[in-house]
Design a protein around this motif. Structure first.
Motif, PDB file in Angstrom:
ATOM      1  N   LYS A  62       0.837  -1.220   0.000  1.00 30.33           N
ATOM      2  CA  LYS A  62       0.000   0.000   0.000  1.00 30.33           C
ATOM      3  C   LYS A  62       0.860   1.253   0.000  1.00 30.33           C
ATOM      4  N   LYS A  63       2.041   1.160   0.606  1.00 26.34           N
ATOM      5  CA  LYS A  63       2.858   2.368   0.753  1.00 26.34           C
ATOM      6  C   LYS A  63       3.907   2.506  -0.345  1.00 26.34           C
ATOM      7  N   LEU A  64       3.900   1.598  -1.329  1.00 24.30           N
ATOM      8  CA  LEU A  64       4.932   1.657  -2.373  1.00 24.30           C
ATOM      9  C   LEU A  64       4.807   2.938  -3.193  1.00 24.30           C
ATOM     10  N   GLN A  65       5.964   3.464  -3.606  1.00 22.19           N
ATOM     11  CA  GLN A  65       5.969   4.667  -4.445  1.00 22.19           C
ATOM     12  C   GLN A  65       5.399   4.358  -5.824  1.00 22.19           C
ATOM     13  N   GLN A  66       4.857   5.377  -6.444  1.00 13.74           N
ATOM     14  CA  GLN A  66       4.302   5.262  -7.795  1.00 13.74           C
ATOM     15  C   GLN A  66       5.327   4.649  -8.754  1.00 13.74           C
ATOM     16  N   LYS A  67       6.571   5.140  -8.634  1.00 11.49           N
ATOM     17  CA  LYS A  67       7.658   4.712  -9.513  1.00 11.49           C
ATOM     18  C   LYS A  67       7.874   3.187  -9.425  1.00 11.49           C
ATOM     19  N   THR A  68       7.872   2.683  -8.208  1.00 17.40           N
ATOM     20  CA  THR A  68       8.086   1.240  -8.002  1.00 17.40           C
ATOM     21  C   THR A  68       6.904   0.444  -8.556  1.00 17.40           C
ATOM     22  N   LEU A  69       5.707   0.951  -8.300  1.00 17.29           N
ATOM     23  CA  LEU A  69       4.509   0.272  -8.805  1.00 17.29           C
ATOM     24  C   LEU A  69       4.527   0.203 -10.326  1.00 17.29           C
ATOM     25  N   ASP A  70       4.912   1.331 -10.958  1.00 15.39           N
ATOM     26  CA  ASP A  70       4.974   1.383 -12.426  1.00 15.39           C
ATOM     27  C   ASP A  70       5.936   0.325 -12.950  1.00 15.39           C
ATOM     28  N   LYS A  71       7.052   0.184 -12.236  1.00 15.15           N
ATOM     29  CA  LYS A  71       8.070  -0.765 -12.666  1.00 15.15           C
ATOM     30  C   LYS A  71       7.539  -2.196 -12.625  1.00 15.15           C
ATOM     31  N   TYR A  72       6.913  -2.537 -11.505  1.00 15.64           N
ATOM     32  CA  TYR A  72       6.319  -3.874 -11.388  1.00 15.64           C
ATOM     33  C   TYR A  72       5.298  -4.111 -12.496  1.00 15.64           C
ATOM     34  N   ALA A  73       4.422  -3.098 -12.700  1.00 19.59           N
ATOM     35  CA  ALA A  73       3.358  -3.253 -13.697  1.00 19.59           C
ATOM     36  C   ALA A  73       3.966  -3.501 -15.077  1.00 19.59           C
ATOM     37  N   ALA A  74       5.012  -2.743 -15.413  1.00 23.83           N
ATOM     38  CA  ALA A  74       5.646  -2.897 -16.727  1.00 23.83           C
ATOM     39  C   ALA A  74       6.211  -4.313 -16.886  1.00 23.83           C
ATOM     40  N   ILE A  75       6.838  -4.830 -15.829  1.00 23.89           N
ATOM     41  CA  ILE A  75       7.401  -6.186 -15.892  1.00 23.89           C
ATOM     42  C   ILE A  75       6.293  -7.219 -16.093  1.00 23.89           C
ATOM     43  N   PHE A  76       5.147  -6.987 -15.431  1.00 20.51           N
ATOM     44  CA  PHE A  76       4.040  -7.940 -15.547  1.00 20.51           C
ATOM     45  C   PHE A  76       3.218  -7.731 -16.815  1.00 20.51           C
ATOM     46  N   GLY A  77       3.502  -6.659 -17.548  1.00 27.42           N
ATOM     47  CA  GLY A  77       2.746  -6.393 -18.772  1.00 27.42           C
ATOM     48  C   GLY A  77       1.311  -5.962 -18.511  1.00 27.42           C
ATOM     49  N   ILE A  78       1.089  -5.233 -17.418  1.00 29.40           N
ATOM     50  CA  ILE A  78      -0.256  -4.733 -17.093  1.00 29.40           C
ATOM     51  C   ILE A  78      -0.151  -3.251 -16.742  1.00 29.40           C
ATOM     52  N   THR A  79      -1.295  -2.581 -16.566  1.00 27.61           N
ATOM     53  CA  THR A  79      -1.236  -1.183 -16.138  1.00 27.61           C
ATOM     54  C   THR A  79      -1.095  -1.140 -14.623  1.00 27.61           C
ATOM     55  N   THR A  80      -0.628   0.011 -14.129  1.00 27.78           N
ATOM     56  CA  THR A  80      -0.455   0.153 -12.686  1.00 27.78           C
ATOM     57  C   THR A  80      -1.808   0.029 -11.967  1.00 27.78           C
ATOM     58  N   LEU A  81      -2.855   0.523 -12.621  1.00 32.82           N
ATOM     59  CA  LEU A  81      -4.193   0.413 -12.013  1.00 32.82           C
ATOM     60  C   LEU A  81      -4.614  -1.042 -11.857  1.00 32.82           C
TER      61      LEU A  81
END
Lengths: 136, 335
Positions: free
Chosen positions: A103-122
């Motif tokens: 829940k507390k992860l930064q936007q930047k980190t979330l974006d990175k995970y999402a990109a690796i998983f091939g999904i949007t951050t939302l």
């Protein structure tokens, strides 16, 4: 030469080469659709992943794990591989699987995970908030 | 530089020996896959209980990635260029430059990112070898030895495959032949390959490598029912079967491929003793197959029936003993 094709995850699309002795006692290359033992092993490996995926989705829904745990499995990764892709230590990735830390992860980190998983951050953020749907 | 621009694709059992055979063939050096595999001393065995690959202990029936191509080219007096890269951009640019000269290029890749492979095979396995032999528009022309036909791949996918993360990491590794002799001496290379295979099977003093590791695995399997939940025990067995049969080994964990090599060596060197050895190894290969068959049945049942795990363990012990005798006799061959 057994030819037990397995129409499972497109496995039957490849006829592979194996080496076998012909009736004159000489080795030759033969195309094979595979045989029972390896098909059992292939199918079992995938079924194990699907079982684990289902269990993980339930844990995410119950708030025991963060969506990162789910998508890691979906991409067939383990913690060591995922850590290499995000460029973090394994213990950090493990922490990110705790919902409270997630829940507390930064936007930047979330974006990175999402990109690796091939999904949007939302999609990453909202996964598991509604009951898990069948993933294709 | 050679002037045969049309790359001849041949399907093979195993990626690295297949790529080696195809690249050498392009240089006008006719070499079969078994010959490449044997000269490159590809046969091996290792079981590493403490190295977990996707949660299961690592088991391999072959030598480490890159070794076959390196040894074969060295032994035949062929000069090669190998290169790793820091960035995708540099790696793709370097590939384009070599392709523009009409040279086919071998690369390490992850099967996970190769869209042309069936989904069933696409795990994060990062040591797959393939060849690109040109471009059509921006698509790369690919000769993947495990495929029946050549195929194409988008630059984005190829870059992903070349820069996959995990163990090992290909780091964009590419390799190609720069110079090859007019004639090659197969006789000496075959001898070196056979001797090295014996050495790696018999001499490692550690329990995890070579012939000793077969006994180690046999002992571990015996303990699976006590130590592991049934689901895990079945997964461990399944992984051994997949390494042995599914992942491009030519059957029986490369044992048939090596036996085919010995038969061809007999034809080239005119020594009947190698023919006999080939037949013996085929019989051992049949036992590996029997082991896989029994293991698959045990897996399907998923009951931790101790008797069956005991039987599997004994099957492996027997294979281990026979391979030990086999390689000891191979060591005794006079050259």
């Amino acid at each position: 030469m057994p030819q037990d094709a397995l129409p499972f995850k497109d496995k039957d699309k490849i006829k592979k080469v194996v080496y076998a002795v012909d009736n004159k006692g000489h080795y030759t290359e033969v195309q094979s659709a595979g045989w029972e033992a390896e098909h059992v092993a292939t199918q079992q490996a995938w079924e194990a992943i699907e079982e684990e995926l289902k269990e993980t989705a339930e844990k995410v829904a119950k708030g025991e794990l963060s969506p990162i745990a789910y998508f890691m499995l979906k991409k067939l990764m383990d913690i060591s591989i995922l850590a290499r892709y995000v460029g973090k230590w394994q213990w950090q990735v493990k922490r990110h699987m705790k919902p409270s830390v997630f829940k507390k992860l930064q936007q930047k980190t979330l974006d990175k995970y999402a990109a690796i998983f091939g999904i949007t951050t939302l999609e990453l953020l909202h996964f598991g908030q509604t009951p898990p749907r069948e993933q294709p | 530089m050679n002037n045969h621009n049309i790359f001849q694709h041949h399907q093979h059992a195993h990626c690295e020996s297949g790529v080696t055979a195809n690249l050498l063939g392009h240089e006008g050096i006719p070499i079969s896959e078994p010959l490449a595999f044997g000269i490159g001393a590809g046969l091996f065995f290792a079981h590493l209980p403490f190295v977990k690959v996707n949660g299961t202990p690592g088991t391999t029936f072959r030598t480490w990635p890159g070794a076959i191509f390196k040894r074969v080219t060295e032994r035949l007096g062929i000069t090669i260029h190998k290169e790793k890269f820091r960035t995708r951009e540099k790696a793709m640019r370097a590939l384009d430059q070599v392709l523009a000269q009409g040279k086919p290029v071998g690369m390490l890749s992850s099967v996970y990112y190769l869209p042309y492979l069936p989904e069933a095979f696409r795990f994060h396995f990062n040591a797959h070898n393939l060849v690109s032999y040109g471009k059509e528009g921006n698509q790369y022309l690919i000769s993947d030895p495990v495929m029946e036909e050549t195929t194409q791949i988008a630059p984005e996918d190829l870059a992903n495959a070349r820069f996959a993360k995990g163990t090992p990491e290909p780091n964009g590794m590419m390799y190609y032949i720069t110079q090859s002799p007019k004639e090659v001496n197969f006789a000496k290379a075959i001898q070196q390959g056979i001797k090295q295979t014996n050495f790696f099977m018999l001499s490692p003093p550690l329990p995890w490598f070579g012939n000793k590791a077969i006994f180690l695995l046999a002992k571990k399997i015996k303990k699976y029912p006590q130590q592991l939940p049934p689901r895990k025990a079945a997964l461990y067995l399944g992984n051994i079967i997949r390494m042995q049969e599914e992942i491009g080994t030519g059957g029986a964990g490369f044992r048939y491929l090596h036996a085919a090599f010995l038969e061809e060596a007999d034809t080239l060197l005119k020594r009947d003793d190698l023919r006999e050895k080939s037949q013996e190894l085929t019989a051992i290969g049949d036992q590996w197959r029997n082991f896989a068959y029994s293991a698959a049945r045990q897996m399907k049942n998923r009951n931790s029936d101790r008797v069956s795990y005991d039987e599997l363990s004994e099957l492996l012990m027997e294979i281990g003993k026979q391979e030990k005798t086999f390689f000891k006799q191979m060591e005794q061959l006079k050259w």
